[in-house]
Scaffold this motif. Sequence first.
Motif, PDB file in Angstrom:
ATOM      1  N   SER A  28       0.824  -1.204   0.000  1.00 22.35           N
ATOM      2  CA  SER A  28       0.000   0.000   0.000  1.00 22.35           C
ATOM      3  C   SER A  28       0.864   1.262   0.000  1.00 22.35           C
ATOM      4  O   SER A  28       0.504   2.270  -0.609  1.00 22.35           O
ATOM      5  N   LEU A  30      -2.000  -4.606  -6.729  1.00 24.10           N
ATOM      6  CA  LEU A  30      -2.038  -4.482  -5.269  1.00 24.10           C
ATOM      7  C   LEU A  30      -2.732  -5.650  -4.562  1.00 24.10           C
ATOM      8  O   LEU A  30      -2.226  -6.158  -3.554  1.00 24.10           O
ATOM      9  N   SER A  36      -7.399   0.376  -0.650  1.00 18.16           N
ATOM     10  CA  SER A  36      -6.240   0.997  -1.299  1.00 18.16           C
ATOM     11  C   SER A  36      -6.270   0.767  -2.807  1.00 18.16           C
ATOM     12  O   SER A  36      -6.001   1.678  -3.604  1.00 18.16           O
ATOM     13  N   PHE A  65      -8.242   5.667  -1.013  1.00 19.15           N
ATOM     14  CA  PHE A  65      -6.908   5.157  -0.751  1.00 19.15           C
ATOM     15  C   PHE A  65      -6.431   5.556   0.642  1.00 19.15           C
ATOM     16  O   PHE A  65      -5.842   4.746   1.365  1.00 19.15           O
ATOM     17  N   ILE A  75      -6.351  -3.397   2.120  1.00 21.94           N
ATOM     18  CA  ILE A  75      -5.772  -3.572   0.783  1.00 21.94           C
ATOM     19  C   ILE A  75      -6.813  -3.292  -0.302  1.00 21.94           C
ATOM     20  O   ILE A  75      -6.529  -2.632  -1.320  1.00 21.94           O
ATOM     21  N   PHE A  97      -5.121   3.004   3.436  1.00 25.09           N
ATOM     22  CA  PHE A  97      -3.729   3.152   3.833  1.00 25.09           C
ATOM     23  C   PHE A  97      -3.621   3.385   5.339  1.00 25.09           C
ATOM     24  O   PHE A  97      -2.773   2.783   6.015  1.00 25.09           O
TER      25      PHE A  97
END
Length: 394
Positions: A231, A381, A292, A315, A289, A319
Motif C-alpha cells: 500500500s 495491489l 487501497s 486510498f 488492501i 492506507f
Amino acid sequence: MTTMTLGTTAPSAHRPRLISRALLLRFVSIVACSVSFFLPLAVVPVLAEGSSPVAGGLANGALLGATVAGELASPWLMRRLGARAVLAAGLVLLGAPTFLLLTSTSVQSFVGIGVLRGLGFALAIVAGGAVTAALVPAERRGEGLAIAGLVSAVPSLAALPLGMAITSATGPATVFIIAGAAPLLAVASVVGLPGRVQRAGRPVADSRASGIVAGLRSPGLLRPAIVFAASAAVAGAVVTCLPGALAGGAVSLAPAVLLLPPATAAGGRWVAGRYGDRVGHRRLFVPGILLSAAGTAAMAATADATLVLIGAALFGVGFGALQNATISAMYERADDAQYGTVSALWNAGYDGGMAVGALGISTLGALIGDAPAFLALALALPLVLILVRRAPAA
C-alpha cells in the motif's frame, strides 16, 4: 542513562493510563520529523524534474532508499548506543543537511542530501517508534499507536500541500529552512525520554532474537510489513507522480490530491486502532488492501476531477487502516526485546514501498503513460492478499 522497563504493569480493573509526560515529550520529535520529511517531499521532485523526466523519481527514490538502509541498521545501533542517542543523532542528520539545499538545487545535490536526510529520518523514526511502543500500555496498544499516528498525520497533512504553497509564494528556500530547523529544535525534547528500551532485568542487547535477520525469518513480523509496503507503494506514486499526471479539469486539484490521503488516513488509522484492539488487527488487512486498490484505480482517471478526489479519499482510508493494523499485529507477535526490530521492519516496508512506487511508477509512466501505470498498480495491489491468507492468526 534513563531506561524504560516493560511488561511490569499490574492487572487493574481500570484501563491503564494512556498519555504520560514522556509520551507528550515523544510527540515533539514526532511532529518535528513529520514536518521536516513531508514539507519538501513534493517540492523536491518538482524542482528536480526540470533536468529530466525521471529526476523527481530519482530524488525521492534516493531519500527513501537511504531511509530503508538506515532503518535496517538502526536496531544494531540502538543495542549499542541506546534509543535516546540514536533518536537525537537522527534528528540532527535529518535537519542539518537540509540547509545545504539553500546553496545548490541540482539533481546531484538533491540525491546526495536526500541520502543524508534519509539516514537521519530512519534513525529517528526507528528509535522513536520503539520508545513510543514502550510508553504505550499493551492493553491499549492499537489505540495508543493510533494517537501517535494522528500526532504524526496532522503535520504531515499540512506539510505536503503547504510545501507547494510556500514554494509558490516565497520560493523553496523557506521550505528548506523550516525543514532544517524543526528537527534540530526538537533535539532538546529527547532528554526526557528513555535511553534504552528493555524488559525487566534484561537489556535488549542481550537478546539474540532482536536483530533484523531474526525479524526477516519471522513470518509473524515480516508478512505484515510486506502487506503494508504494497500500500505504501501507492503513497509514493501519489506524492511523486500524481500531481504532474493530472490532466484536463483535474489539473487544479494537485493540492487537494496531496491533502486528501493523509487526511482520510488519519481517520482510518484511528478507527482501525480502536476496532483492532477488540477484534484483532489482522482482520483489517483485507479491507485495507481492497480500499487501497479501489482508490488507486479511481485515481488512474487522471483527467476526471471527481474520480481522482474519490480515489484519493478511498486510498487514504485503506492506507491509514493498514498503517495501524500492520504495526499493531507485529507488536503482538514481538516481545519487548524486538521492539526496535519491529519498528525497523515496518518503517523499512513503509519507505521501501514508497521508493518503489515513486521510481517504478515514474519510470512506467514514461513508457506507457501515467494513467495506465496507476491502473496497473491498482490491479497488482490485491496480489499481496496471498500473504494475508498464509499469515498466522493473531
